[in-house]
Write a protein that holds these residues in place. Structure first.
Motif, short mmCIF file in Angstrom:
data_model
loop_
_atom_site.label_atom_id
_atom_site.label_comp_id
_atom_site.label_asym_id
_atom_site.label_seq_id
_atom_site.Cartn_x
_atom_site.Cartn_y
_atom_site.Cartn_z
N GLY A 1 0.82 -1.21 0.00
CA GLY A 1 0.00 0.00 0.00
C GLY A 1 0.85 1.26 0.00
N TYR A 2 0.23 2.36 -0.39
CA TYR A 2 0.96 3.62 -0.44
C TYR A 2 0.05 4.81 -0.14
CZ TYR A 2 -1.12 4.37 -5.05
OH TYR A 2 -2.01 4.54 -6.08
N PHE A 3 0.67 5.91 0.22
CA PHE A 3 0.00 7.19 0.45
C PHE A 3 0.61 8.18 -0.52
CE2 PHE A 3 -0.27 11.41 2.11
CZ PHE A 3 -1.37 11.50 2.93
N TRP A 4 -0.22 8.83 -1.33
CA TRP A 4 0.26 9.83 -2.29
C TRP A 4 -0.26 11.18 -1.86
CZ3 TRP A 4 -1.80 10.59 -7.91
CH2 TRP A 4 -0.99 11.52 -8.59
N ASP A 5 0.65 12.04 -1.42
CA ASP A 5 0.32 13.42 -1.09
C ASP A 5 0.42 14.19 -2.41
OD1 ASP A 5 0.19 16.07 -0.29
OD2 ASP A 5 1.45 15.77 1.47
N VAL A 6 -0.71 14.32 -3.09
CA VAL A 6 -0.73 14.85 -4.44
C VAL A 6 -0.20 16.28 -4.49
CG1 VAL A 6 -2.20 15.38 -6.43
CG2 VAL A 6 -2.60 13.29 -5.10
N SER A 7 -0.66 17.14 -3.58
CA SER A 7 -0.26 18.55 -3.64
C SER A 7 1.23 18.73 -3.36
CB SER A 7 -1.09 19.40 -2.67
OG SER A 7 -0.81 19.06 -1.33
N ALA A 8 1.82 17.84 -2.58
CA ALA A 8 3.25 17.92 -2.29
C ALA A 8 4.08 17.16 -3.33
CB ALA A 8 3.55 17.38 -0.89
N VAL B 1 -5.95 -0.64 3.56
CA VAL B 1 -5.80 0.42 2.56
C VAL B 1 -4.72 0.02 1.56
CG1 VAL B 1 -5.23 2.85 2.18
CG2 VAL B 1 -6.53 2.18 4.22
N LYS B 2 -5.11 -0.04 0.30
CA LYS B 2 -4.17 -0.35 -0.79
C LYS B 2 -3.56 0.95 -1.31
CE LYS B 2 -2.81 -2.95 -4.42
NZ LYS B 2 -1.86 -4.03 -4.32
N SER B 3 -4.40 2.00 -1.42
CA SER B 3 -3.89 3.29 -1.85
C SER B 3 -4.70 4.40 -1.19
CB SER B 3 -3.94 3.44 -3.37
OG SER B 3 -5.27 3.47 -3.83
N PHE B 4 -4.00 5.50 -0.92
CA PHE B 4 -4.60 6.68 -0.30
C PHE B 4 -4.05 7.87 -1.07
CE2 PHE B 4 -4.71 9.02 4.13
CZ PHE B 4 -5.31 10.12 3.57
N HIS B 5 -4.91 8.52 -1.85
CA HIS B 5 -4.53 9.72 -2.60
C HIS B 5 -5.12 10.91 -1.86
CE1 HIS B 5 -4.09 7.39 -6.66
NE2 HIS B 5 -3.42 6.82 -5.67
N CYS B 6 -4.27 11.79 -1.38
CA CYS B 6 -4.69 12.96 -0.60
C CYS B 6 -4.55 14.22 -1.45
CB CYS B 6 -3.82 13.07 0.65
SG CYS B 6 -4.18 14.51 1.65
N TYR B 7 -5.69 14.88 -1.69
CA TYR B 7 -5.73 16.10 -2.50
C TYR B 7 -6.03 17.28 -1.59
CZ TYR B 7 -6.18 12.75 -6.37
OH TYR B 7 -5.98 11.73 -7.25
N THR B 8 -5.01 17.80 -0.95
CA THR B 8 -5.17 18.98 -0.09
C THR B 8 -5.18 20.24 -0.96
OG1 THR B 8 -3.96 17.85 1.66
CG2 THR B 8 -4.17 20.23 1.86
N ALA B 9 -6.02 21.19 -0.61
CA ALA B 9 -6.05 22.48 -1.31
C ALA B 9 -4.83 23.27 -0.82
CB ALA B 9 -7.35 23.21 -1.05
#
Length: 146
Positions: free
Chosen positions: A31-38, A118-126
């Protein structure tokens, strides 16, 4: 409430108490966490670093869950990130020293689950809103002068 919604609510509870190991344990081995904005992807034991980074920068961080949508193994959460910037915020582009300012940043998180984890977590912070709330966007009026 579905089982997948319960799992994601538990994940947020674990983050709220700043338990980075417990947070990591809720992910699949790949699994992974992707901090999209960063622009940063965290895998393996590094997944928990996201909890630690925000706990250091915002020791009073609260994630207010506004809406949760579940479709099978996919869970989407609309939320806001709320806290006072009291410590360094370590981002891939550099570290932002404490500003003492509050944030109330909108965010949307998209999860894919597999066998209850959780297999994937995509976080889209403004991020633009958050950076503005931290007082970091005031010099954008005349970018040519930098």
């Amino acid at each position: 409430m579905t089982e997948n919604e319960r799992i994601i609510r538990k994940l947020y509870e674990v983050a709220e108490v700043q338990d980075s190991r417990g947070f990591t344990a809720m992910f699949t081995d790949d699994g992974y966490f992707w901090d999209v904005s960063a622009g940063k992807r965290y895998e393996g034991t590094d997944v928990g670093k996201t909890v630690d980074i925000y706990a250091e920068a915002f020791p009073d961080m609260h994630r207010a869950l506004d809406r949760i949508y579940v479709e099978g193994e996919v869970v989407v959460v609309e939320l806001s990130l709320n806290g006072t910037h009291k410590g360094p915020l370590a981002l891939p582009l550099g570290t932002i020293p404490a500003t003492g300012r509050e944030i109330h940043a909108p965010c949307c998180d998209v999860f894919h689950l597999e066998n209850g984890r959780v297999k994937s977590f995509h976080c889209y912070t403004a991020a633009t809103i958050m950076m503005g709330q931290l007082g970091l966007l005031g010099n954008l009026a005349n970018p040519a002068s930098h």
